[in-house]
Design a protein around this motif. Sequence first.
Motif, PDB file in Angstrom:
ATOM      1  N   VAL B 128      58.590  84.400  84.272  1.00 49.11           N
ATOM      2  CA  VAL B 128      58.277  83.085  84.848  1.00 49.11           C
ATOM      3  C   VAL B 128      57.140  82.384  84.104  1.00 49.11           C
ATOM      4  O   VAL B 128      57.165  81.169  83.911  1.00 49.11           O
ATOM      5  CB  VAL B 128      57.998  83.203  86.370  1.00 49.11           C
ATOM      6  N   THR B 129      56.177  83.153  83.624  1.00 47.08           N
ATOM      7  CA  THR B 129      55.039  82.496  82.965  1.00 47.08           C
ATOM      8  C   THR B 129      55.413  81.982  81.578  1.00 47.08           C
ATOM      9  O   THR B 129      54.643  81.260  80.952  1.00 47.08           O
ATOM     10  CB  THR B 129      53.847  83.473  82.835  1.00 47.08           C
ATOM     11  N   ASN B 130      56.593  82.372  81.113  1.00 51.99           N
ATOM     12  CA  ASN B 130      57.024  81.879  79.802  1.00 51.99           C
ATOM     13  C   ASN B 130      57.921  80.649  79.895  1.00 51.99           C
ATOM     14  O   ASN B 130      58.398  80.143  78.895  1.00 51.99           O
ATOM     15  CB  ASN B 130      57.773  82.982  79.060  1.00 51.99           C
ATOM     16  N   GLN B 131      58.189  80.225  81.107  1.00 55.91           N
ATOM     17  CA  GLN B 131      59.126  79.111  81.272  1.00 55.91           C
ATOM     18  C   GLN B 131      58.430  77.774  81.023  1.00 55.91           C
ATOM     19  O   GLN B 131      57.241  77.631  81.217  1.00 55.91           O
ATOM     20  CB  GLN B 131      59.733  79.145  82.680  1.00 55.91           C
ATOM     21  N   SER B 132      59.222  76.794  80.595  1.00 55.29           N
ATOM     22  CA  SER B 132      58.655  75.469  80.338  1.00 55.29           C
ATOM     23  C   SER B 132      59.303  74.437  81.238  1.00 55.29           C
ATOM     24  O   SER B 132      60.409  74.642  81.749  1.00 55.29           O
ATOM     25  CB  SER B 132      58.902  75.040  78.903  1.00 55.29           C
ATOM     26  N   ALA B 133      58.622  73.332  81.342  1.00 54.74           N
ATOM     27  CA  ALA B 133      59.119  72.248  82.197  1.00 54.74           C
ATOM     28  C   ALA B 133      60.358  71.620  81.574  1.00 54.74           C
ATOM     29  O   ALA B 133      60.428  71.410  80.369  1.00 54.74           O
ATOM     30  CB  ALA B 133      58.036  71.196  82.364  1.00 54.74           C
ATOM     31  N   LYS B1112      61.453  83.914  73.831  1.00 53.47           N
ATOM     32  CA  LYS B1112      60.246  84.320  74.563  1.00 53.47           C
ATOM     33  C   LYS B1112      60.591  84.735  75.987  1.00 53.47           C
ATOM     34  O   LYS B1112      60.123  85.745  76.500  1.00 53.47           O
ATOM     35  CB  LYS B1112      59.277  83.133  74.618  1.00 53.47           C
ATOM     36  N   GLN B1113      61.437  83.921  76.611  1.00 56.25           N
ATOM     37  CA  GLN B1113      61.777  84.176  78.011  1.00 56.25           C
ATOM     38  C   GLN B1113      62.606  85.450  78.160  1.00 56.25           C
ATOM     39  O   GLN B1113      62.340  86.285  79.029  1.00 56.25           O
ATOM     40  CB  GLN B1113      62.533  82.967  78.582  1.00 56.25           C
ATOM     41  N   ILE B1114      63.595  85.607  77.285  1.00 53.19           N
ATOM     42  CA  ILE B1114      64.435  86.802  77.385  1.00 53.19           C
ATOM     43  C   ILE B1114      63.621  88.042  76.997  1.00 53.19           C
ATOM     44  O   ILE B1114      63.712  89.096  77.644  1.00 53.19           O
ATOM     45  CB  ILE B1114      65.689  86.669  76.485  1.00 53.19           C
ATOM     46  N   PHE B1115      62.811  87.908  75.946  1.00 54.76           N
ATOM     47  CA  PHE B1115      61.968  89.036  75.529  1.00 54.76           C
ATOM     48  C   PHE B1115      61.078  89.488  76.682  1.00 54.76           C
ATOM     49  O   PHE B1115      60.888  90.683  76.921  1.00 54.76           O
ATOM     50  CB  PHE B1115      61.093  88.640  74.327  1.00 54.76           C
ATOM     51  N   ALA B1116      60.523  88.517  77.397  1.00 56.60           N
ATOM     52  CA  ALA B1116      59.649  88.854  78.517  1.00 56.60           C
ATOM     53  C   ALA B1116      60.416  89.656  79.560  1.00 56.60           C
ATOM     54  O   ALA B1116      59.916  90.639  80.113  1.00 56.60           O
ATOM     55  CB  ALA B1116      59.072  87.583  79.124  1.00 56.60           C
ATOM     56  N   GLU B1117      61.654  89.237  79.799  1.00 52.82           N
ATOM     57  CA  GLU B1117      62.464  89.978  80.782  1.00 52.82           C
ATOM     58  C   GLU B1117      62.730  91.401  80.301  1.00 52.82           C
ATOM     59  O   GLU B1117      62.661  92.359  81.067  1.00 52.82           O
ATOM     60  CB  GLU B1117      63.806  89.264  81.022  1.00 52.82           C
ATOM     61  N   ILE B1118      63.055  91.506  79.002  1.00 50.59           N
ATOM     62  CA  ILE B1118      63.312  92.834  78.435  1.00 50.59           C
ATOM     63  C   ILE B1118      62.052  93.700  78.575  1.00 50.59           C
ATOM     64  O   ILE B1118      62.110  94.850  79.027  1.00 50.59           O
ATOM     65  CB  ILE B1118      63.742  92.729  76.955  1.00 50.59           C
TER      66      ILE B1118
END
Lengths: 142, 1124
Positions: B128-133, B1112-1118
């Motif tokens: 969530v912290t990697n998501q953008s508007a 970034k977002q997928i990596f964070a999930e991984i």
Amino acid sequence: MSEFEPKIVAFFCNWCTFTAADLAGTSRLSYPPNIKIIRVMCSGMVDPKFVLKAFLNGADGVLVGGCWPGDCHYINGNFKARRRVALLTEILKQYGIDEERFWLRWIAASEGNMLKEVADLMTAKLRELGPSPLQQMGQMVG
Amino acid sequence: MSERIGFFICHCGINIAYRVRVKEVAEYAATFPGVVVAKDYLFMCSDPGQDLIEKDVKNFDLTRVVVASCSPRMHEKTFRAATQRAGLNPYKAFHMVSVREHSSWVTENEDQATAKAITIVRAGLMRVTNQSALTPSKFSVNPNTLILGGGIAGMQAALDIASSGNKAYLVERQPTVGGHMLQYDKTFPTLDCAACIGTPKMVAVGQEKNVILMTNSEVESVSGFIGNFKVAVNQRSRYVKSNCTGCSDCAKVCPVDFPNEWDVDTKMRKAIYISFPQAVPVRYVIDKKDRGPCVQTCPAGINIQGFVALIKVGKPAEALKLIMEKMPLPGSLGRICPAPCETECRRKEVDNPLAICQLKRFAADSVDWATLPVPTIEVKPESEKVAIIGAGPAGLSAAYFLALKGYHPTIFEKAPFAGGMLRFGIPDYRLPPAILEQEVNYIKRLGVDIQLGAGIGKDRPVGSLFAEGFKAIYLATGAWKSRKMNIPGEDAEGVMHGIDYLNLLNLKKPVKTGKRVVVVGGGDVAIDAAREALRQGAAEVKMVYRRSRDEMPAVKHEIQSAEDEGIKIDLLVNPIAVLTEDGKLTGLRCIKMALGEPDESGRRRPVPVEGSEFDIPCDMMIPAIGQQVNPAFLEGTTGVELTRWGTVAANALTYQTSVPGIFAGGDMFTGPSIAVEAVAAGQQAAISIEKFLLGEELTENRPVKPKGTDWKPIPKKPFVASRTKMPTLPVADRIGNYKEIETGFTVEQAQTEASRCVDCGGCCECKLCLDQCKAGAIDHDMTDKQETIDVGSIIVATGFDPMNPSKMSQYGYGKYRNVFTNIEFERLSNATGPTSGKLRKRDLKDPMKFTDAPKSVAILHCIGSRDQNHHEYCSRTCCMYALKYAHLLKDKCGHDTEIYNFYIDMRCFGKGYEEFYKKVQAEGVKMIRGKVGLITEDANGILTVKGEDTLSNRLVEIQVEMVILCTAMEARPDASDVMRKFGIGIGSDGFFQEEHPKLAPVSTPTSGVFLAGACQGPKDIPDTVAQAKGAAAECLALSSAGVVEVPPMISSIDRDICVGCQLCIGLCAYTAIEFNQYAGISEVNTAICKGCGSCAGACPSGAAKVRHFTDKQIFAEIDGILLN
Ligand code: FES
């Protein structure tokens, strides 16, 4: 052997396989908790980097799930996934990752039972294969 | 800025909490870096739940929110909205984790479920912290709707939409709207007739100006997105224009019949038809398929199916007219054509091919040629003269077609008679000269000048004809030179070539025929020469042929006739020398042959058997092994090139030779061939010559040969007649005379034979309807029309198919005449059906005939439904319509009619249904709870039904006169095509899947595409109509909103990183990426991109990304999943 529980990262397309996972849930079909699902819009979106990253981070297996050929919500994304997976499988072998650790499966939205089956089979297979040879290395890099 | 995350986990009543220890998960989350609040709640999706989130965002100054609950496919929208209300950008601030579908419901063990929940929650918190508007783009909505399927669901939806003032495009595959409902008779439980309540809807969709009705049409493709779809529709050609008044005059004269699909084949219709009298639009349609294989094979392209159909209905003169559109020598060719068409005739799949050639002859013989009317011809000026050299079939044909066009052809023939090979190469007993003559005379009546004894050659060279005022020249002198055998002694006295022999006889010149005659060859000329020799007094006639009988090129029945007359045929024998004494023939030395490997003609090559030589004594030998072109007529002419085989070289399409204005055809172009090929060549030459005279390009706009194999299926009807034998003169009456041997069909024989045609092409194009239609509405050349329609929303209402029970052989459907399906019974009961609404049994012999009312009937429920082997689901309507049938039978056939209902369970769930059940029971209908295992039939058609009665636990066996199978409703066989085109899903039952089984019953995964009616699952009429209205409401809601938000998760390409490799461009299925030449980079067209990520998955530089699914977002999930 009994102690080892494989970690499996699953990339499921939103329209078919992710929906099938929902259906498996609604139908209360239980399968091993080893599989953790990441939702992507289409199997064609799965970047080889995602797969490599998962293995480097210590995954024992990676599962890509998409719609059956011809049924992709985006016309033919799954064909692109298929080509990419074939190539990637070859590359992974170079790094000692057995092709049995990297699965691509077509699971339609209505195939909740198939999802369970794949989850069962893959977990069993990986239990047999043992931990991924990359785990050590991944920890060093990561 | 440091992130402040709020975490909320839902109990979902007990659905999550019974297996996942939610408190523990919340406690874990609370320890996660950045999380400032972590709570659990009973129903997060409820108003207070959402409220809780909103308040906490404010109270704790949250920047991110993670909700762990059900699947995001269920409530992502709900929580996004809540986050937005709280003042955050939902794409940036919110993420949802599915701990119900992906953990509590699928994990057996509580510890494991909790651990899994913690892992995926962690992944969510990291993501969530990697998501953008992101901001969804807004698009305006096209207010119109396309509805696929014109059954009751489609019609209702169309009317609802039209009444709002927006347009409804109603696309129906069949020629009429109405769907299954309009096939029914009464409807349960109120028993109002389907037509009474259905036809007003049909009329309304036909008349409502906002409904654009497209029948006989199919959707080819769909593109675009919600609010802005583009739908390509193919309107199949109806061959009848919209000014059709529905008067049915055309159908009255149409000679071909087919089972009417609307009546599920219980009744016949014509090739031009309307499905039923109330059809909308009331506009006839022609059932036209690809032209039959016969038509495609005929070199002259004769409309064989057409003339055969006309003979069948007793219109031989019209048949002849149709033949003569393509061929001027029907009586002659009707006698001698080897009929390549018959080899292709599909009737052979049943028994033997149709006697097409002999029927052609019948048509020709049934008119008086002397008075046969000549068509009105628009005559061209005198100067439009064409010279034709040779009055054989090619020359006559070219002259005929040119004369019909108004030109002035003159034929120069060196012989004293016209007809060429037809006259001189074929014996009179096969083709009496009078027949040929009457056809030649008819050609003359069209204005063709035939100059006999007028040879063209040295004294009057071809080229000089131009100077004589002819504007074009057609060379058609044939192939008259007999091919040599190249064996010693060939020139001995007593050897006469077949073609010369026949020629002399036909010219009535004296010819000496021997006593013992040997004919060499296996073609028509050989057979004719042999049979002539017999008639000329030979005591013994023998034929030798070097291959086997199967390979003999002669017409089969001619070979038979020759043998009948006493001619011996020695097969696999080849002459190697002519034996002579003093230059006179005494015999023939032959060698036996054996069949070896196939040669380039596909026939097995004969090879000599060593040492098998033998002699045949004879005093006459007739070689007939083929002919060649004699180029003598070209003497004095320069420029006309020949091929290395000695034939005239000409363009294969236009028949123009190397000299412009000189054309060639027939045997002199092809080498020896059959007459009909020559006629075809003449026909083509006439087209070329006309183009030449008009100064048009010869190759352009030529008629195209029909092709394709989309034919009508071979009908299922029982076939009685097999091929009619041609009556012939008894053998005893033939010898020593030239009486025609084949005497021709009688009228009855011809009609019986013609009725054997299986009508491959549907409409036979006899064009009788054209003259009948006073409105001038028929257009046989109409073509399909493609149209692209812009709409904002789509309703798929394609309905169902009744299951075909023939695969359940225990019920004998298709075998026992009086086992009916439910739809067949509906048609029987319907006033427009085969019995005008009377309930009748089928005739045991003729399935299209009905006899008397049944005295006893068994109605079998759940055929194919609730059956592991077929469909597990319940078809929901069978119990009720079965009761309806019971009532109708009692009502129409008398109350003493015995009725047995075999049911599994009675499901009478709707309004008034149970009451109806009680009422029917009170009528004395017997209800037996149990399935039927077997049906058998006795010689009188009485059906024995064996089943079990599970209530009394015994086997039952009853005898009835009729059985009705209540078959399952099943998904259409092409449902998956529709699924792909429209981007909807299919459930395991084969029906289209709604987005949510309870809360989104008409939506699909593709926004803007909705479902209505039985295509989504079996349902009755009230439910169908209700769903249709629901779907219409969805479309109207969309239209009146006027704008749609399209999810912003689409691709973008980072300009700074893109290297311009253009890999993505080839991968994009929507052509949404273009190359910017100036910047040297690829760019995404955001209006077209759907966000599938094919580009991102492949981009080697990582410039292409899908918003909300970035590395970034997928990596964070991984990371989150794999963190220890
Ligand atoms: S959407 Fe499922 S694979 Fe493309």
